[in-house]
Design an enzyme around this catalytic site. Structure first.
Site, PDB file in Angstrom:
ATOM      1  N   GLU A 205      11.462  -4.466  12.505  1.00 29.32           N
ATOM      2  CA  GLU A 205      11.418  -3.968  11.135  1.00 29.32           C
ATOM      3  C   GLU A 205      12.520  -2.955  10.831  1.00 29.32           C
ATOM      4  OE1 GLU A 205       7.385  -2.749  10.472  1.00 29.32           O
ATOM      5  OE2 GLU A 205       6.637  -4.789  10.731  1.00 29.32           O
ATOM      6  N   LYS A 335      -1.429  -7.327   2.466  1.00 35.58           N
ATOM      7  CA  LYS A 335      -0.465  -8.324   2.919  1.00 35.58           C
ATOM      8  C   LYS A 335      -0.861  -9.662   2.305  1.00 35.58           C
ATOM      9  CE  LYS A 335       0.567  -6.177   7.418  1.00 35.58           C
ATOM     10  NZ  LYS A 335       0.317  -6.262   8.880  1.00 35.58           N
TER      11      LYS A 335
END
EC number: 4.2.1.11
Length: 431
Positions: A205, A335
């Site tokens: 990330e 999400k």
């Protein structure tokens, strides 16, 4: 009315080099839109099911040709002629067509790709930006960027158990300023790591992934980096964690820093961190099945900071309702691919907000250039977004989209800042 004329799909690559689904939707008025589906590294057991081909001779079994075929051969024909603005009906058609509770027949990656592409096409047909189309006239709050600048756990091959160490620029006056503060701290951290002779390689990330003796060492490095920028630790830039405790939980407890630990011990450990560092949020401090432990930690720490359920809730209204009923957690990570459709995501966010839970919009470790979650964060008023470090284009794409949204909103734009974390009001941080 703008009706769906055609639905197409293809297999593309995500940021980790794994296949994912991209969907294109064409409306009868010529409007065209595209959406790509993310994928996680640390996934909850209760998430909707991605459909992967399983052919080990191709992408190690991770291909998505079957999901692509499902979109082209089944989903598309079922949706042709439907009004693109009827999102709930469109999602219901796909859920009924799938017919399973976990979306395992068609695949959540197939359904979500279509769901998001239809919403984007409908917004374009209405001549509205996506955040305005989904959120209405009151969508105006820009989220605090929760920047994952040190990666551990499943996102990095190191000895650091906690998966994400984040900074939250709560003291900034605008999103634009918050992004600058975060980027400057990120670069300061790189300098600190170099000075210590530590690795500056990046995790999934975009955060740094140094091999450190303990989790506290990561926090200390971040505090040092913030100090080098001249920002105040706590009041300007606060800290947050994603522990992802399910990843190191087994039948006999939590395998943490070389020892087996109980939920009670872990809670005490977090209490120590909260007293020592300006933490405003801890995500997944305990396992997805440890409901008793979650009740205990919420009772101990829920009044002091945000306790976010990711694997615990998986953006699922049923799981979230259980948490509400048990007073387990006080915030939900959002999400879109965990639940697998836009309307189900919106329903989960609505349930959270109606019951006093905060929400944090989130990317996945396997991302694409798709920026839908940036618009979605503003649309639902999450006040927080987690989309990685200010590095790697698939992460920065979301931040850049938020800059555009803030510019478009002009004087109506409000940056959430410290108000996104009301439970942490008054903390002093550590100098």
């Amino acid at each position: 009315m703008a009706t769906i004329e055609a639905v197409g799909a293809r297999e593309i690559l995500d940021s980790r080099g794994n296949p994912t689904v991209e969907v294109e939707v064409l409306l009868d008025d010529g409007t065209f839109a595209r959406a790509a589906v993310p994928s996680g590294a640390s996934t909850g057991a209760y998430e909707a099911n991605e459909r992967r081909d399983g052919d080990k001779g191709r992408y190690g079994g991770k291909g998505v040709e079957q999901a692509v075929e499902a979109v082209i051969e089944e989903v598309g024909p079922a949706l042709v002629g439907h009004d693109a603005h009827e999102q709930r009906i469109i999602d219901r058609v796909m859920l009924d067509l799938d017919g399973t509770p976990t979306k395992s027949r068609l695949g959540a990656n197939a359904i979500l790709g279509v769901s998001l592409a239809v919403a984007k096409a409908a917004a374009s047909a209405a001549d509205l930006p996506l955040f305005r189309y989904l959120g209405g006239p009151n969508a105006h709050v820009l989220p605090v960027p929760m920047m994952n600048i040190v990666n551990g756990g499943a996102h990095a091959d190191t000895g650091v158990a906690i998966q994400e160490f984040m900074i939250a620029p709560v003291g900034a006056a605008s999103f634009r300023e918050a992004l600058r503060w975060g980027a400057e701290t990120y670069h300061a951290l790189k300098s600190v790591l170099k000075q210590r002779g530590l690795a500056t390689g990046l995790g999934d990330e975009g955060g740094f992934a140094p091999d450190l003796p303990s989790n506290k060492d990561a926090l200390d490095l971040i505090v040092e980096a913030i100090g080098k920028t001249g920002f105040a630790v706590g009041s300007d830039i606060a800290l947050a964690l994603d522990v992802a405790a399910t990843e190191f939980h087994g039948a006999d407890g939590y395998d943490f820093e070389g020892s087996k630990r109980s939920a009670e011990w872990m809670t005490g450990y977090y209490e120590g961190l909260v007293s020592e560092y300006p933490l405003v949020s801890i995500e997944d401090p305990l396992s997805e099945d440890d409901w008793d432990g979650w009740q205990h930690i919420t009772n101990a720490l829920g009044g002091k900071l945000q306790l976010v359920g990711d694997d615990l809730f998986v953006t699922n209204p049923e799981r979230l309702q259980k948490g509400i009923d048990l007073s387990a957690g006080n915030s939900m990570l959002v999400k879109v691919n965990q639940i697998g459709s836009l309307t189900e995501t919106l329903d989960a966010v609505d349930l959270a907000h109606r019951n006093g839970f905060s929400t944090m919009m989130s990317h996945r470790s396997g991302e694409t250039e798709d920026t839908t979650i940036a618009d979605l964060a503003v649309a639902v008023g999450s006040g927080q977004i987690k989309t990685g470090a200010p590095a790697r284009s698939e992460r920065v794409a979301k931040y850049n989209q938020l800059l555009r949204i803030e510019e478009e909103l002009d004087d109506a734009a409000v940056y959430a800042g410290a108000k996104a974390f009301p439970r942490s009001a008054g903390f002093t941080g550590r100098a």
